[in-house]
Design a protein around this motif. Structure first.
Motif, PDB file in Angstrom:
ATOM      1  N   GLY A  94      -8.484  13.385  -3.936  1.00  0.00           N
ATOM      2  CA  GLY A  94      -7.583  12.259  -4.094  1.00  0.00           C
ATOM      3  C   GLY A  94      -8.388  10.979  -4.290  1.00  0.00           C
ATOM      4  O   GLY A  94      -9.610  10.993  -4.275  1.00  0.00           O
ATOM      5  N   ARG A  95      -7.682   9.861  -4.461  1.00  0.00           N
ATOM      6  CA  ARG A  95      -8.386   8.606  -4.755  1.00  0.00           C
ATOM      7  C   ARG A  95      -7.851   7.478  -3.882  1.00  0.00           C
ATOM      8  O   ARG A  95      -6.630   7.310  -3.721  1.00  0.00           O
ATOM      9  N   ILE A  96      -8.770   6.704  -3.328  1.00  0.00           N
ATOM     10  CA  ILE A  96      -8.428   5.455  -2.644  1.00  0.00           C
ATOM     11  C   ILE A  96      -9.317   4.359  -3.225  1.00  0.00           C
ATOM     12  O   ILE A  96     -10.365   4.648  -3.817  1.00  0.00           O
ATOM     13  N   ALA A  97      -8.919   3.105  -3.047  1.00  0.00           N
ATOM     14  CA  ALA A  97      -9.699   1.996  -3.590  1.00  0.00           C
ATOM     15  C   ALA A  97      -9.750   0.855  -2.591  1.00  0.00           C
ATOM     16  O   ALA A  97      -8.942   0.779  -1.658  1.00  0.00           O
ATOM     17  N   LYS A 125      -7.516   5.323 -10.529  1.00  0.00           N
ATOM     18  CA  LYS A 125      -6.172   5.837 -10.219  1.00  0.00           C
ATOM     19  C   LYS A 125      -5.975   6.115  -8.724  1.00  0.00           C
ATOM     20  O   LYS A 125      -5.647   7.231  -8.311  1.00  0.00           O
ATOM     21  N   PRO A 126      -6.114   5.090  -7.888  1.00  0.00           N
ATOM     22  CA  PRO A 126      -5.967   5.315  -6.450  1.00  0.00           C
ATOM     23  C   PRO A 126      -4.506   5.402  -6.017  1.00  0.00           C
ATOM     24  O   PRO A 126      -3.617   4.816  -6.634  1.00  0.00           O
ATOM     25  N   THR A 149       0.737   2.130 -11.787  1.00  0.00           N
ATOM     26  CA  THR A 149       1.831   2.598 -10.929  1.00  0.00           C
ATOM     27  C   THR A 149       1.445   3.753 -10.015  1.00  0.00           C
ATOM     28  O   THR A 149       2.250   4.146  -9.165  1.00  0.00           O
ATOM     29  N   CYS A 150       0.244   4.305 -10.173  1.00  0.00           N
ATOM     30  CA  CYS A 150      -0.209   5.354  -9.244  1.00  0.00           C
ATOM     31  C   CYS A 150      -0.458   4.776  -7.849  1.00  0.00           C
ATOM     32  O   CYS A 150      -0.509   5.519  -6.860  1.00  0.00           O
ATOM     33  N   ILE A 151      -0.611   3.440  -7.738  1.00  0.00           N
ATOM     34  CA  ILE A 151      -0.815   2.792  -6.434  1.00  0.00           C
ATOM     35  C   ILE A 151       0.515   2.814  -5.681  1.00  0.00           C
ATOM     36  O   ILE A 151       1.476   2.150  -6.066  1.00  0.00           O
ATOM     37  N   LYS A 152       0.548   3.604  -4.611  1.00  0.00           N
ATOM     38  CA  LYS A 152       1.786   3.747  -3.833  1.00  0.00           C
ATOM     39  C   LYS A 152       1.786   2.868  -2.583  1.00  0.00           C
ATOM     40  O   LYS A 152       2.863   2.471  -2.108  1.00  0.00           O
ATOM     41  N   THR A 153       0.606   2.590  -2.036  1.00  0.00           N
ATOM     42  CA  THR A 153       0.530   1.886  -0.761  1.00  0.00           C
ATOM     43  C   THR A 153      -0.616   0.876  -0.786  1.00  0.00           C
ATOM     44  O   THR A 153      -1.699   1.166  -1.304  1.00  0.00           O
TER      45      THR A 153
END
Length: 548
Positions: free
Chosen positions: A78-81, A124-125, A146-150
């Motif tokens: 998965g991805r975080i930023a 794409k976090p 829009t892949c950023i959910k939180t």
């Protein structure tokens, strides 16, 4: 015969002092953070606010955050930023992401909206950890990416503008009865698993997403602990840094310091007197700087005011350091030399470093363990021997996996034999010291001659009345390009353009004279790591000279 000559001209790094340990970058970080937490060691100190964060707190928060992200739904790969300036909380999500096999994409709050949309569009976090200063930009970017959910606020103890702070996010997703002793690092294939998605320098356009693996990261950890680079692992040793954490230089030096148990003393802005006072107050053993700041320190009149007897090293990285400036700083601080490192974002970290006790003025150092280097002729592509200039190429386990979603660009920089072509011009001498001359793409082409801007900058910086300088070529229909320069004068000094033209002409060959002219500026355009922005300088040089 040609293959034999090529093999003879390949420079091989030494054997590593410590073998690379088992496990992912997350395994190794958790192991050492646990170890140093038991010693009561401090991990980060903000020298401006006097706030300390201990290894014990880093252990607690990073483990709880990692488990919370698993429960939230972040899977392996998965991805975080991050979008944050340097702060003492910066590495909480970095460590947590590495524990759980998520790719971590660091960015900085000073990115423009265009740059941030581009960068986060690559990585794409699902979650972005933002500082309060970066929040408005991240909110705006979320409408496009829009892949950023939180969005989680990184540097606040309480919720901010309706968004969860770090602690609130953790409490929402942490299971009841969780204890950090029960936390388990996820298993990953460290040769393939992406640990970090870094932004390339973007010197030829918008930055690309550089995918650094766990293998590259743990190889860097072995270098961080290697005494050949002066790194005696001594928990509590204070290191002063002013390098941006989101950049490869800042990211991997700091991760290496955490492996060693060092106290990372950070300054979020550079002020000469504050910098020197911080070195003295915290009895810092080492200082990590970008070349931009060396010009200031080389002429400092404040050094003698402070007790800097604990300082044994000043290190430079992120951009080339002029030989004369490095020597001047070493003299001012009464040090035998300046430790230099050379690397690219695409090589994870430095792959050429000054070994302990083997400093050579003007050199960037020697090839690190587990790596090979060579110099290739720009025209024939043949591998060259000592003291012959060409493109530097390197090969080893810290090379990036590739650019994210850009195989074509990856093939342009890494050839079929696994050699990464750095785009930097240089050579090595008989003792295997490497010297970086200039960027291949920044070379000024004057009537068929290749003029290195770095050489002109070095000459200009030797003038006692010049504080800073940058050089670039401007288009010319006859010559191709004309070498020109922008100059910042020392405060209270005055020079004419002709005086500078004459000064340079007296020290360089005919092709290197500043036929493109000189512009006087308040500041030389540079990136975050001190790299001179050649494109910006060209635009300044192409603009009409102001009328007097």
């Amino acid at each position: 015969m040609e293959n034999m000559e090529k093999e003879e001209n390949i420079v091989v790094g030494p054997e590593p002092f410590y073998p690379i340990e088992e496990g992912s970058a997350g395994h190794q970080l958790l192991k050492y953070v646990k170890q140093y937490s038991k010693l009561g060691a401090i991990a980060f100190t903000n020298a401006l606010t006097k706030v300390d964060i201990s290894y014990a707190e880093y252990l607690d928060v990073s483990c709880r955050l990692a488990q919370a992200m698993i429960n939230y739904g972040i899977k392996v790969d998965g991805r975080i930023a991050l979008c944050s300036e340097n702060c003492e909380e910066f590495f909480f999500p970095v460590l947590a992401g590495l524990y759980i096999g998520a790719g971590v994409a660091p960015t900085n709050e000073i990115y423009t909206l265009r740059e941030l949309v581009h960068s986060l569009g690559i990585s794409k976090p699902t979650i972005v950890f933002s500082s309060k200063k970066g929040l408005e930009k991240v909110i705006t970017v979320q409408k496009t990416v829009t892949c950023i959910k939180t969005i989680v606020i990184l540097d606040s103890k309480v919720d901010y503008q309706g968004y969860d702070c770090l602690e609130t996010f953790i409490k929402k997703y942490l299971p009841a009865g969780f204890h950090i002793d029960n936390f388990k690092v996820r298993e990953v294939n460290r040769k393939e698993q992406v640990a970090l998605i870094m932004n390339s320098s973007g010197s030829t356009g918008l930055p690309k997403g550089v995918q650094i693996t766990h293998e590259g990261t743990v190889t860097r950890f072995s270098h961080a602990r290697d005494p050949i680079y002066g790194n005696q692992v001594s928990p509590g040793t204070a290191i002063l840094t002013v390098v941006p954490f989101h950049h490869g230089f800042g990211m991997f030096t700091n991760l290496g310091y955490l492996i060693c148990g060092f106290r990372i003393v950070m300054l979020t802005k550079f002020d000469e007197e504050l910098f020197l006072k911080t070195l003295a107050d915290y009895k810092c053993n080492s200082a990590i700087l970008v070349p931009t700041l060396f010009a200031i320190l080389s002429k400092s009149t404040l050094i003698d005011k402070f007790d800097l007897s604990n300082l044994v090293e000043i290190a430079s990285g992120g951009a080339p350091l002029a030989k004369e400036v490095g020597e001047a700083v070493a003299r001012r601080f009464n040090l035998p030399g300046v430790r230099q490192g050379y690397g690219l974002t695409e090589t994870t970290s430095a792959i050429i470093i000054t070994p302990e006790g083997d400093d050579k003025p003007g050199a960037s150092g020697k090839i690190v363990p587990l790596f090979k280097g060579k110099v290739v002729d720009l025209d024939t592509k043949k591998t060259l021997g000592p003291n012959r200039r060409g493109e530097i190429c390197v090969k080893g386990p810290m090379l990036m996996k590739g650019y994210a979603d850009n195989p074509e660009a990856t093939r342009e920089i890494i050839d079929e034999e696994g050699w990464l072509h750095t785009g930097d011009i240089g050579y090595y001498d008989e003792e295997k010291h490497f010297f970086i001359v200039d960027r291949l793409k920044s070379l000024i082409k004057y009537k068929g001659y290749q003029v290195p801007p770095a050489e002109l900058e070095s000459v200009l910086l030797q003038h006692p009345d010049i504080f800073d300088a940058g050089a670039a070529g401007i288009p010319d229909p006859i010559a191709g390009e004309l070498p020109g320069a922008v100059v910042v004068l020392e405060q209270g000094k005055h020079l004419t353009e002709q005086q500078i033209l004459d000064y340079v002409a007296g020290q360089v060959s005919n092709a290197k004279r500043l036929r493109g002219g000189v512009r006087f500026v308040d500041e030389v355009p540079k990136g975050l790591t001190g790299k001179i922005d050649g494109r910006a300088i060209r635009e300044i040089l192409k603009s009409p000279k102001p009328k007097m």
